[in-house]
Design a protein around this motif. Structure first.
Motif, PDB file in Angstrom:
ATOM      1  N   PHE A 163      -7.899  10.407   5.230  1.00 44.43           N
ATOM      2  CA  PHE A 163      -7.192   9.777   4.107  1.00 44.43           C
ATOM      3  C   PHE A 163      -7.012   8.289   4.356  1.00 44.43           C
ATOM      4  CE2 PHE A 163      -3.381   8.340   1.912  1.00 44.43           C
ATOM      5  CZ  PHE A 163      -3.526   8.876   0.644  1.00 44.43           C
ATOM      6  N   TYR A 169       1.231   7.660   5.752  1.00 43.10           N
ATOM      7  CA  TYR A 169       1.424   8.579   4.629  1.00 43.10           C
ATOM      8  C   TYR A 169       1.020  10.000   5.034  1.00 43.10           C
ATOM      9  CZ  TYR A 169       1.195  10.578  -0.063  1.00 43.10           C
ATOM     10  OH  TYR A 169       1.402  11.375  -1.173  1.00 43.10           O
ATOM     11  N   VAL A 202      -7.481   8.053  -4.183  1.00 40.73           N
ATOM     12  CA  VAL A 202      -8.030   8.410  -2.868  1.00 40.73           C
ATOM     13  C   VAL A 202      -8.623   9.807  -2.916  1.00 40.73           C
ATOM     14  CG1 VAL A 202      -7.503   8.803  -0.440  1.00 40.73           C
ATOM     15  CG2 VAL A 202      -6.407   6.918  -1.645  1.00 40.73           C
ATOM     16  N   ALA A 206       0.833  -1.208   0.000  1.00 44.64           N
ATOM     17  CA  ALA A 206       0.000   0.000   0.000  1.00 44.64           C
ATOM     18  C   ALA A 206       0.866   1.256   0.000  1.00 44.64           C
ATOM     19  CB  ALA A 206      -0.940  -0.011   1.202  1.00 44.64           C
ATOM     20  N   LEU A 224      -8.515   5.314   2.096  1.00 48.03           N
ATOM     21  CA  LEU A 224      -7.637   4.341   1.439  1.00 48.03           C
ATOM     22  C   LEU A 224      -8.076   2.915   1.755  1.00 48.03           C
ATOM     23  CD1 LEU A 224      -4.974   4.011  -0.232  1.00 48.03           C
ATOM     24  CD2 LEU A 224      -3.797   3.756   1.960  1.00 48.03           C
ATOM     25  N   TYR A 282      -9.504   0.078  -0.865  1.00 43.37           N
ATOM     26  CA  TYR A 282      -8.924  -1.259  -0.899  1.00 43.37           C
ATOM     27  C   TYR A 282     -10.014  -2.333  -0.828  1.00 43.37           C
ATOM     28  CZ  TYR A 282      -6.768  -5.493   0.984  1.00 43.37           C
ATOM     29  OH  TYR A 282      -6.408  -6.796   1.203  1.00 43.37           O
ATOM     30  N   LEU A 315       1.518   4.264  -2.972  1.00 41.97           N
ATOM     31  CA  LEU A 315       1.281   5.680  -2.704  1.00 41.97           C
ATOM     32  C   LEU A 315       2.513   6.506  -3.059  1.00 41.97           C
ATOM     33  CD1 LEU A 315      -0.554   5.483   0.759  1.00 41.97           C
ATOM     34  CD2 LEU A 315      -1.587   5.951  -1.480  1.00 41.97           C
ATOM     35  N   LEU A 349      -4.227   0.872  -5.882  1.00 45.24           N
ATOM     36  CA  LEU A 349      -4.373   2.067  -5.063  1.00 45.24           C
ATOM     37  C   LEU A 349      -3.394   3.156  -5.494  1.00 45.24           C
ATOM     38  CD1 LEU A 349      -4.611   0.365  -1.547  1.00 45.24           C
ATOM     39  CD2 LEU A 349      -6.499   1.058  -3.038  1.00 45.24           C
ATOM     40  N   SER A 350      -3.796   4.408  -5.272  1.00 46.21           N
ATOM     41  CA  SER A 350      -2.914   5.545  -5.537  1.00 46.21           C
ATOM     42  C   SER A 350      -3.451   6.761  -4.801  1.00 46.21           C
ATOM     43  CB  SER A 350      -2.829   5.847  -7.039  1.00 46.21           C
ATOM     44  OG  SER A 350      -4.064   6.358  -7.514  1.00 46.21           O
ATOM     45  N   VAL A 351      -2.608   7.759  -4.618  1.00 50.40           N
ATOM     46  CA  VAL A 351      -3.029   8.992  -3.963  1.00 50.40           C
ATOM     47  C   VAL A 351      -4.146   9.658  -4.765  1.00 50.40           C
ATOM     48  CG1 VAL A 351      -2.295  11.309  -3.263  1.00 50.40           C
ATOM     49  CG2 VAL A 351      -0.773   9.350  -2.913  1.00 50.40           C
ATOM     50  N   GLY A 361      -2.056   4.317   5.019  1.00 53.82           N
ATOM     51  CA  GLY A 361      -2.633   5.637   4.775  1.00 53.82           C
ATOM     52  C   GLY A 361      -2.375   6.607   5.912  1.00 53.82           C
TER      53      GLY A 361
END
Length: 314
Positions: free
Chosen positions: A283, A269, A306, A48, A287, A291, A52, A301-303, A266
């Motif tokens: 966030f 991050y 989200v 994960a 996230l 998922y 990100l 998944l990616s920023v 998340g």
């Protein structure tokens, strides 16, 4: 953004479901889907974070078998540094079978495999990976018999003394939390900067059922930040005595296996991005929701995804 090193339990998950009820001994049930995943708390969190855009190193081990090679191949695809993953000869990779019911709840059966041979020496041999990182995550305390309380507390004290931010998620205790295990975790929290339990774990550790009181008790033991994952009730966190709540997002839940570890990614991050607690918690919850919606596809998944999800759930 600083690098992250993740230490602990690395294995594979075999997910099967949905089940209306678990089979009786000697009987059989048929499910609609089965999935093989890189897992353990280390696997889910590392993948994960990497997706990100965070630089991640892993210190763990796998067996010398098909599953071990699968783990290494999939982690390499996400550009995770696997120099610290030792292949244990003549040993199988750990396996967890996750049976998922129609509500997305899980029943887990684990075979530790190579994790039983993970020791302090394995960490010391790869200490150069830790030196390059600002954040160190430790997972799977109860699945790593070679890292007892004395070893782990010594490790955490060394990390803090060298200026690293320590993050702990013990996972559930398969032996159902005897008193000495609870005291061990309380002792480890003295050296922990960020603690990330789920609500069931936090209740056992504190002997309390109120989320706000739980946060205050855990924070008093050492961590500067505590976040508690509460499933469909969302999440709560505390920093400097300030409590923040984040409701869950309304999504269709089919399987939550690994969602808590993705939440951890998340949350970390957000901390690494210097966000406030409210934004960080939101966030992380988003996230984990994405998922779950992706049915375990961590690499999707990616920023940006989200952020898009949050815009559509204002």
């Amino acid at each position: 953004m600083e690098r992250v090193c993740i230490i602990g339990n690395l294995n594979v998950d075999i997910i099967m479901g949905p089940l209306s009820q678990t089979p009786e001994w000697g009987k059989e049930k048929v499910v609609r889907y089965s999935q093989l995943r890189v897992s353990g708390q280390v696997g889910y969190t590392a993948l994960a974070l990497a997706n990100l855009g965070v630089e991640v190193s892993v210190i763990a081990n796998v067996g010398d078998d098909f599953y071990g090679r699968f783990v290494l191949r999939e982690m390499k695809k996400s550009n995770i540094n696997i120099e610290g993953v030792k292949i244990v000869k003549n040993t199988s990779t750990g396996i967890t079978v996750s049976l998922v019911n129609e509500k997305g709840e899980r029943a887990l059966v684990s075979y530790p495999g190579s994790m039983e041979y993970f020791t302090e020496r394995d960490i010391k041999e790869k200490w150069q990976l830790i030196e390059k990182c600002g954040y160190v995550v430790f997972n799977g305390y109860f699945l790593l018999p070679g890292l007892n309380f004395d070893v782990t507390s010594r490790l955490f004290a060394r990390l803090q003394n060298s200026g690293k931010t320590t993050i702990l998620d013990t996972g559930w205790d398969p032996s159902d939390w005897p008193g000495r295990h609870i005291e061990e975790i309380k002792g480890l929290l003295k050296y922990t900067d960020i603690f990330l339990p789920n609500l069931d774990e936090a209740k056992v550790i504190t002997g309390n059922r109120n989320p706000v009181e739980i946060l205050n008790i855990l924070a008093s033991l050492g961590p500067s930040k505590v976040a508690v994952k509460m499933g469909q009730e969302g999440s709560v966190a505390i920093e400097d005595g300030k409590v923040c709540r984040q409701p869950s997002f309304k999504i269709k839940v089919t399987d939550t296996t690994g969602a808590g570890d993705v939440f951890n990614a998340g949350f970390l991050y957000g901390i690494m991005s210097s966000w406030d607690l409210k934004k960080t918690l939101k966030f992380a919850t988003a996230l984990a929701s994405l998922y779950i919606l992706s049915e375990g596809k961590v690499m999707s998944l990616s920023v940006e995804k989200v952020q898009s999800f949050l815009k559509s759930n204002i």
